[in-house]
Design a protein around this motif. Structure first.
Motif, mmCIF file in Angstrom:
data_model
loop_
_atom_site.group_PDB
_atom_site.id
_atom_site.type_symbol
_atom_site.label_atom_id
_atom_site.label_comp_id
_atom_site.label_asym_id
_atom_site.label_seq_id
_atom_site.Cartn_x
_atom_site.Cartn_y
_atom_site.Cartn_z
ATOM 1 N N LEU A 165 0.532 -1.473 -0.381
ATOM 2 C CA LEU A 165 -0.242 -0.435 -0.026
ATOM 3 C C LEU A 165 0.802 0.786 -0.025
ATOM 4 C CD1 LEU A 165 -2.530 -1.109 2.010
ATOM 5 C CD2 LEU A 165 -3.360 0.032 -0.172
ATOM 6 N N MET A 166 1.812 1.191 0.638
ATOM 7 C CA MET A 166 3.288 2.378 0.901
ATOM 8 C C MET A 166 3.440 3.034 -0.585
ATOM 9 S SD MET A 166 5.880 3.207 3.314
ATOM 10 C CE MET A 166 6.655 4.522 3.263
ATOM 11 N N LEU A 167 3.779 1.543 -1.499
ATOM 12 C CA LEU A 167 4.665 1.730 -2.897
ATOM 13 C C LEU A 167 3.522 1.718 -3.772
ATOM 14 C CD1 LEU A 167 6.049 -1.666 -2.740
ATOM 15 C CD2 LEU A 167 7.532 0.674 -2.917
ATOM 16 N N VAL A 168 2.335 1.959 -3.853
ATOM 17 C CA VAL A 168 0.791 2.849 -4.228
ATOM 18 C C VAL A 168 0.860 4.185 -3.787
ATOM 19 C CG1 VAL A 168 -1.086 2.093 -4.937
ATOM 20 C CG2 VAL A 168 0.848 0.294 -5.092
ATOM 21 N N PHE A 169 0.929 4.109 -2.941
ATOM 22 C CA PHE A 169 0.536 5.691 -1.656
ATOM 23 C C PHE A 169 1.367 7.128 -2.738
ATOM 24 C CE2 PHE A 169 -0.327 8.944 0.600
ATOM 25 C CZ PHE A 169 -1.882 8.476 0.845
ATOM 26 N N ILE A 170 2.661 7.088 -2.526
ATOM 27 C CA ILE A 170 3.789 7.048 -2.681
ATOM 28 C C ILE A 170 4.400 7.563 -3.682
ATOM 29 C CG2 ILE A 170 4.119 7.298 -0.056
ATOM 30 C CD1 ILE A 170 6.819 5.759 -0.682
ATOM 31 N N PRO A 172 3.444 9.131 -6.382
ATOM 32 C CA PRO A 172 3.552 10.432 -6.946
ATOM 33 C C PRO A 172 4.889 10.948 -6.200
ATOM 34 C CG PRO A 172 1.482 9.876 -6.021
ATOM 35 C CD PRO A 172 2.458 8.929 -6.008
ATOM 36 N N THR A 173 5.130 10.960 -5.519
ATOM 37 C CA THR A 173 6.429 11.295 -4.554
ATOM 38 C C THR A 173 8.149 10.978 -5.052
ATOM 39 O OG1 THR A 173 6.484 10.477 -2.198
ATOM 40 C CG2 THR A 173 4.770 12.402 -3.317
ATOM 41 N N PHE A 174 7.966 9.507 -5.540
ATOM 42 C CA PHE A 174 9.199 9.224 -6.411
ATOM 43 C C PHE A 174 10.526 10.314 -6.044
ATOM 44 C CE2 PHE A 174 7.179 4.415 -6.459
ATOM 45 C CZ PHE A 174 7.535 4.611 -5.339
ATOM 46 N N ASP A 175 9.816 11.109 -6.847
ATOM 47 C CA ASP A 175 10.809 12.276 -7.195
ATOM 48 C C ASP A 175 11.700 12.882 -5.755
ATOM 49 O OD1 ASP A 175 8.318 13.244 -7.249
ATOM 50 O OD2 ASP A 175 9.595 14.701 -7.929
ATOM 51 N N LYS A 176 10.849 12.266 -5.588
ATOM 52 C CA LYS A 176 12.021 13.368 -3.673
ATOM 53 C C LYS A 176 12.372 12.478 -3.084
ATOM 54 C CE LYS A 176 8.428 16.384 -4.335
ATOM 55 N NZ LYS A 176 8.849 18.195 -5.011
ATOM 56 N N SER A 177 13.967 13.375 -2.342
ATOM 57 C CA SER A 177 14.393 12.260 -1.593
ATOM 58 C C SER A 177 13.575 11.558 -0.053
ATOM 59 C CB SER A 177 15.698 12.451 -1.252
ATOM 60 O OG SER A 177 15.678 14.151 -0.710
ATOM 61 N N PHE A 178 12.640 12.614 0.733
ATOM 62 C CA PHE A 178 12.413 12.347 1.858
ATOM 63 C C PHE A 178 11.931 11.215 1.420
ATOM 64 C CE2 PHE A 178 11.018 15.191 5.482
ATOM 65 C CZ PHE A 178 11.333 14.474 6.218
ATOM 66 N N SER A 179 11.234 11.237 0.653
ATOM 67 C CA SER A 179 9.929 9.828 0.348
ATOM 68 C C SER A 179 11.354 8.467 0.094
ATOM 69 C CB SER A 179 9.129 9.897 -0.763
ATOM 70 O OG SER A 179 7.773 10.637 -0.597
ATOM 71 N N TRP A 180 11.787 8.073 -0.453
ATOM 72 C CA TRP A 180 13.327 7.011 -0.659
ATOM 73 C C TRP A 180 13.351 6.834 0.975
ATOM 74 C CZ3 TRP A 180 12.753 3.591 -4.336
ATOM 75 C CH2 TRP A 180 12.748 4.453 -5.600
ATOM 76 N N LEU A 181 13.885 8.460 1.762
ATOM 77 C CA LEU A 181 14.364 7.196 3.203
ATOM 78 C C LEU A 181 13.225 7.215 3.922
ATOM 79 C CD1 LEU A 181 16.452 8.339 5.014
ATOM 80 C CD2 LEU A 181 15.173 10.147 5.578
ATOM 81 N N ALA A 182 12.065 7.894 3.954
ATOM 82 C CA ALA A 182 10.777 6.800 4.508
ATOM 83 C C ALA A 182 11.119 5.197 4.072
ATOM 84 C CB ALA A 182 9.502 8.114 4.339
ATOM 85 N N LEU A 183 10.554 5.715 3.128
ATOM 86 C CA LEU A 183 9.777 4.252 2.498
ATOM 87 C C LEU A 183 11.755 3.059 2.881
ATOM 88 C CD1 LEU A 183 8.429 1.758 0.361
ATOM 89 C CD2 LEU A 183 10.140 2.406 -1.384
ATOM 90 N N SER A 184 12.531 3.772 3.441
ATOM 91 C CA SER A 184 14.382 2.784 3.301
ATOM 92 C C SER A 184 13.484 2.132 4.515
ATOM 93 C CB SER A 184 14.919 3.016 2.503
ATOM 94 O OG SER A 184 14.881 3.772 0.957
ATOM 95 N N THR A 230 -10.920 10.076 2.846
ATOM 96 C CA THR A 230 -11.719 10.264 4.217
ATOM 97 C C THR A 230 -11.898 9.151 5.360
ATOM 98 O OG1 THR A 230 -13.631 10.659 4.228
ATOM 99 C CG2 THR A 230 -12.767 12.452 3.310
ATOM 100 N N PRO A 231 -10.701 7.984 5.718
ATOM 101 C CA PRO A 231 -9.193 8.803 5.337
ATOM 102 C C PRO A 231 -8.711 7.424 4.469
ATOM 103 C CG PRO A 231 -9.536 7.750 6.824
ATOM 104 C CD PRO A 231 -11.145 7.414 6.621
ATOM 105 N N PRO A 232 -7.828 7.588 4.162
ATOM 106 C CA PRO A 232 -6.940 6.713 2.984
ATOM 107 C C PRO A 232 -6.501 5.199 3.955
ATOM 108 C CG PRO A 232 -6.140 8.655 2.280
ATOM 109 C CD PRO A 232 -6.268 8.677 4.242
ATOM 110 N N VAL A 233 -7.328 4.041 3.325
ATOM 111 C CA VAL A 233 -6.577 3.402 4.207
ATOM 112 C C VAL A 233 -4.761 3.121 4.582
ATOM 113 C CG1 VAL A 233 -6.076 0.711 3.949
ATOM 114 C CG2 VAL A 233 -7.875 1.815 2.982
ATOM 115 N N PHE A 234 -4.028 4.062 4.083
ATOM 116 C CA PHE A 234 -2.841 3.691 3.423
ATOM 117 C C PHE A 234 -2.335 4.296 4.924
ATOM 118 C CE2 PHE A 234 1.265 6.328 3.301
ATOM 119 C CZ PHE A 234 1.816 5.526 3.514
ATOM 120 N N ALA A 235 -3.253 5.747 5.015
ATOM 121 C CA ALA A 235 -2.962 6.350 5.840
ATOM 122 C C ALA A 235 -3.006 6.030 7.337
ATOM 123 C CB ALA A 235 -4.051 7.904 6.468
#
Length: 274
Positions: A165-170, A172-184, A230-235
Motif C-alpha cells: 500500500l505504501m509503494l502505491v500511495f507514495i 507520485p513522490t518518488f522524485d522526492k528524497s524524503f519519500s525514499w528515506l521514509a520507504l527505506s 476520508t481517510p485513505p487506508v494507507f494513512a
C-alpha cells in the motif's frame, strides 16, 4: 475495599497526576497560542440554542479516550522517552507528508506546529493499548510454538500488505528524497523484526487509534490527502507503522544509553566510628 477502588489504585500511579497535568497544560497552551483557530471553531456554535448539536463529539470522544489511557499505570521513567521519541518522530513524519504534498493542512503550514504535540500523546495511548493487548494474549490457552507460528505469519502478511500500500500511495513522490528515506526506513524496520508479537500488537494498536484520528481530521478537513479519501487506508495503517518505528527508536535509545550513558553514581559507604 471494593473492586473499583482496587482497580483504580492499580491503574492510577503517582506519576498519573503529573502526566495528566502536563497533558492538560499542553492542551491549554495550544489553545492559547493558536487562539484564532479555536475562536474560528467556536464561532460556529450557537450558544443560545442547541449548542450540543454543534459539539464535535468524535473529537471529544478521542480526547476522553486518550486522556484515560495515558494516565493508566503511568511511569515517567519510561513515558518521558516515549514523549521525546513521539515529538521527534511526529515532526519528521509531518515534515515528510506536507513537504511532499501527500497531505496538506487547512492553515497551509508545512508542517503546523500545533499538530506536533498530538504525536507523543497518541504514542502514550498506543503504548497502553499495546500493553493491554499483550496482557490479553498472554492469558490465551495456546501452545507457545503454535502461538509463535501464528503471530509470525500474521506479522509478515500484515507488513507485506502495508508495504504494498505504501509503494502505491507514495508513487507520485518518488522524485522526492524524503519519500525514499521514509520507504527505506520502513523496509529496514519490517525486515529486521526484534519481536514479531509486540511489533504486530503495536501496529494494530496504532492503526486502531489512527483510524479515528484520521476519520476526524479528514472529515473535518483539518488535513486533506492528495487522494481526497476520508481517510485513505494507507494513512490509517501508517499510524501503526509509525508506532512500530517509535517503539523501535525507543529501544535503540535505551540500548545506546546503556552502552554509552554515564554510569550511575555509587553511594559511598559510611565507615562506623570506632
Amino acid at each position: 475495599m471494593s473492586r473499583f477502588h482496587v482497580a483504580l489504585k492499580t491503574l492510577w500511579t503517582r506519576d498519573s497526576s503529573i502526566l495528566l497535568g502536563g497533558f492538560l497544560l499542553t492542551v491549554f497552551l495550544i489553545v492559547y497560542i493558536w487562539w484564532p483557530l479555536a475562536e474560528e471553531y467556536l464561532a460556529y456554535v450557537d450558544w443560545n440554542g442547541a449548542w450540543w448539536a454543534y459539539m464535535d463529539w468524535l473529537l471529544l470522544g478521542i480526547f476522553g479516550f486518550m486522556t484515560v489511557t495515558i494516565i493508566a499505570r503511568a511511569n515517567l521513567k519510561t513515558d518521558l522517552l516515549i514523549i521525546f521519541v513521539g515529538l521527534c518522530g511526529g515532526l519528521a513524519i509531518e515534515s515528510w507528508g506536507t513537504q511532499t504534498n501527500l497531505w496538506h493542512y487547512y492553515t497551509a503550514e508545512r508542517p503546523p506546529l500545533w499538530i506536533i504535540p498530538a504525536w507523543p500523546i497518541a504514542s502514550l495511548s498506543i503504548d497502553r493499548i499495546t500493553r493491554f493487548l499483550d496482557w490479553t494474549l498472554s492469558r490465551l490457552p495456546i501452545k507457545p510454538s503454535i502461538f509463535h507460528f501464528l503471530l509470525s505469519t500474521l506479522y509478515w502478511m500484515t507488513f507485506a500488505s502495508f508495504l504494498t500500500l505504501m509503494l502505491v500511495f507514495i508513487t507520485p513522490t518518488f522524485d522526492k528524497s524524503f519519500s525514499w528515506l521514509a520507504l527505506s526506513l520502513c523496509i529496514l524496520l519490517i525486515f529486521t523484526p526484534m519481536d514479531h508479537r509486540y511489533a504486530l500488537l503495536t501496529f494494530i494498536a496504532g492503526s486502531g487509534l489512527g483510524y479515528y484520528l484520521e476519520l476526524w481530521g479528514t472529515t473535518r478537513e483539518c488535513w486533506t490527502y492528495y487522494t481526497l479519501e476520508t481517510p485513505p487506508v494507507f494513512a490509517v495503517l501508517a499510524h501503526g507503522m509509525a508506532a512500530v518505528a517509535f517503539w523501535r527508536a525507543g529501544l535503540l535509545l535505551k540500548m545506546l544509553w546503556g552502552r554509552f550513558g554515564l554510569p550511575k553514581p555509587r553511594q559511598t559507604e559510611v565507615q562506623p566510628e570506632v
